[in-house]
Design an enzyme around this catalytic site. Structure first.
Site, short mmCIF file in Angstrom:
data_model
loop_
_atom_site.label_atom_id
_atom_site.label_comp_id
_atom_site.label_asym_id
_atom_site.label_seq_id
_atom_site.Cartn_x
_atom_site.Cartn_y
_atom_site.Cartn_z
N TYR A 10 0.84 -1.22 0.00
CA TYR A 10 0.00 0.00 0.00
C TYR A 10 0.87 1.26 0.00
CZ TYR A 10 -3.34 3.41 1.99
OH TYR A 10 -4.11 4.50 2.26
N ASP A 30 9.67 -7.07 -3.78
CA ASP A 30 8.56 -7.46 -2.91
C ASP A 30 8.38 -8.97 -3.05
OD1 ASP A 30 5.88 -5.50 -1.87
OD2 ASP A 30 5.82 -7.67 -1.66
N PHE A 78 10.20 -0.59 3.33
CA PHE A 78 8.81 -0.77 3.76
C PHE A 78 8.51 -2.21 4.15
CE2 PHE A 78 8.35 2.65 0.48
CZ PHE A 78 7.81 3.63 1.29
N SER A 122 6.62 3.45 13.13
CA SER A 122 5.18 3.54 13.38
C SER A 122 4.91 4.27 14.69
CB SER A 122 4.65 2.11 13.49
OG SER A 122 3.36 2.12 14.03
N TYR A 146 4.36 -6.86 16.98
CA TYR A 146 4.56 -5.99 15.82
C TYR A 146 5.21 -4.68 16.26
CZ TYR A 146 3.53 -2.28 12.56
OH TYR A 146 3.65 -1.18 11.76
N LYS A 150 9.18 -2.95 15.66
CA LYS A 150 9.53 -1.62 15.16
C LYS A 150 10.47 -0.92 16.15
CE LYS A 150 7.34 -1.64 11.24
NZ LYS A 150 8.06 -1.60 9.96
N ASN A 195 -8.61 -5.21 8.76
CA ASN A 195 -8.39 -4.90 10.18
C ASN A 195 -8.62 -3.44 10.45
OD1 ASN A 195 -7.34 -7.39 11.24
ND2 ASN A 195 -5.53 -7.04 9.96
N ASP A 292 -6.48 -1.79 21.95
CA ASP A 292 -6.70 -0.42 21.46
C ASP A 292 -6.47 0.61 22.57
OD1 ASP A 292 -7.21 -0.84 18.80
OD2 ASP A 292 -9.39 -0.60 18.93
#
Ligand code: UFG
Length: 335
Positions: A10, A30, A78, A122, A146, A150, A195, A292
């Site tokens: 993306y 990729d 990326f 991120s 995840y 990072k 997601n 979250d």
């Protein structure tokens, strides 16, 4: 020449188009683990240029061939796995992919004299207990493998810089990238059930899904729903070009947030999307999603100062462009 890893993903694909438009020479790699080879055709018709591409995993020793074949001066990295929830189920895969890929790449940068490296970091590297807005010098730490991958990648790069000072790194901490290229020819094409909020809303609007589940209506926010800093993917792509220019001109590393600097709630985004698409988007408020947080948005003071650059595109533009992509390609690239 710029090497893009994760080039057909993306953010990779949008940055690729932006780099070509600005006259950069680019080679993309990729493994298509979360992208579609048809992206290459779209990039070709959009730019009228044949993209130079190799199907390859960044962890593969054959990446050496790419460094031998092209005069690479800078890398934009990326390629990584990026689903927060999945990373909790598959920590080994996440650390293996995200860390070993980076290490392989760094060894090749060193042996081939590459001095500029742009890293996809991120907002999830900020410890969830920090107050918003997030500033670059705040405490790091994460709630998922995840996120930790990072944080660890940033640390690996900082250690690498100490040992190999010729290499300068742009650590770009993305907030929530959304939207699509204004042509509607490339965009976000998640596999399976999305997601993330914007692709989910788009799929409800186009009739692929019945309603949006809003994860929590009792957060301590403006309207009880989660607040995020949405950034148009083409602004994000421009941010990469500006960061590359910074590394080339200043020969200094840089750590900056890439966001707009403003929070938008789930219901605010939903209503902007209804206006952009002219469609009603049914929703139901359900329980909060595990992991979250209430609010996440950037302080972009340092970004403006150091890069002398600001995002241009509004939430309305993000929704219009996301909708153009979704309505022209109801089933993504396979439409
Ligand atoms: N949300 C819903 N319904 C959905 C999906 C999301 O209500 O179907 C809500 C979430 O609860 C949250 C907001 O919409 O309040 C945004 O959620 P996303 O899943 O779109 O994005 P996140 O902020 O959770 O995560 C994103 C990226 C991560 C990255 C993080 C950095 O997906 O990779 O931003 O802040 F780490």
């Amino acid at each position: 020449m710029i090497l893009l890893t994760g080039a057909t993903g993306y953010i990779g694909s949008h940055t690729w188009v932006e780099l070509l438009a600005r006259g950069y020479k680019v080679v993309g790699v990729d493994n298509f683990s979360n992208s579609n080879p048809l992206v290459l055709k779209r990039i070709k018709s959009l730019t009228q240029m044949e993209p130079i591409f190799h199907e390859l995993d960044v962890g593969n020793p054959n990446l050496l061939d790419v460094f031998e074949k092209y005069p690479i001066t800078a890398v934009i990295h990326f390629a990584a796995l990026k689903a927060v929830g999945e990373s909790v189920q598959k920590p080994v895969e996440y650390y293996q992919n995200n860390l070993l890929g980076l290490l392989n790449l760094l060894k090749l940068c060193r042996s081939h004299g590459v001095h500029q490296f742009v890293f996809s970091s991120s907002a999830t590297v900020y410890h969830p207990e920090n107050p918003v807005p997030y500033q670059e010098n705040m405490r790091l730490g994460s709630g998922s493998p995840y996120g930790w991958s990072k944080v660890m990648s940033e640390q690996i790069l900082r250690d690498f810089e100490m040992a190999y000072p010729a290499l300068k790194v742009a650590y770009l901490r993305y907030f929530n990238p959304v939207g699509a290229h204004e042509s509607g020819m490339i965009g976000e094409d998640p596999r399976g059930i999305p997601n993330n909020l914007m692709p989910y809303i788009s799929q409800v609007a186009v009739g692929k899904r019945d309603y949006l589940s809003v994860y929590g209506g009792d957060w301590p926010t403006i309207d009880g729903t989660g607040v995020r800093d949405y950034i148009h993917v083409m602004d994000l792509a421009e941010g990469h070009v500006v960061a590359l220019q910074y590394l080339a001109e200043k020969q200094q590393s840089i750590t900056v947030n890439l966001g707009v600097g403003q929070g938008t709630s789930v219901l605010q985004l939903l209503s902007a999307f209804e206006i952009a698409s002219g469609r009603k988007i049914p929703y139901r408020v359900v329980d909060r999603r595990a992991g979250d947080i209430a609010e996440c948005y950037a302080d972009v003071t340092l970004t403006h100062q150091l890069l002398n650059w600001k995002t241009k595109r509004s939430i309305d533009q993000m929704c219009l462009d996301a909708w153009r992509w979704q309505s022209k390609n109801p089933n993504g690239y396979e439409s």
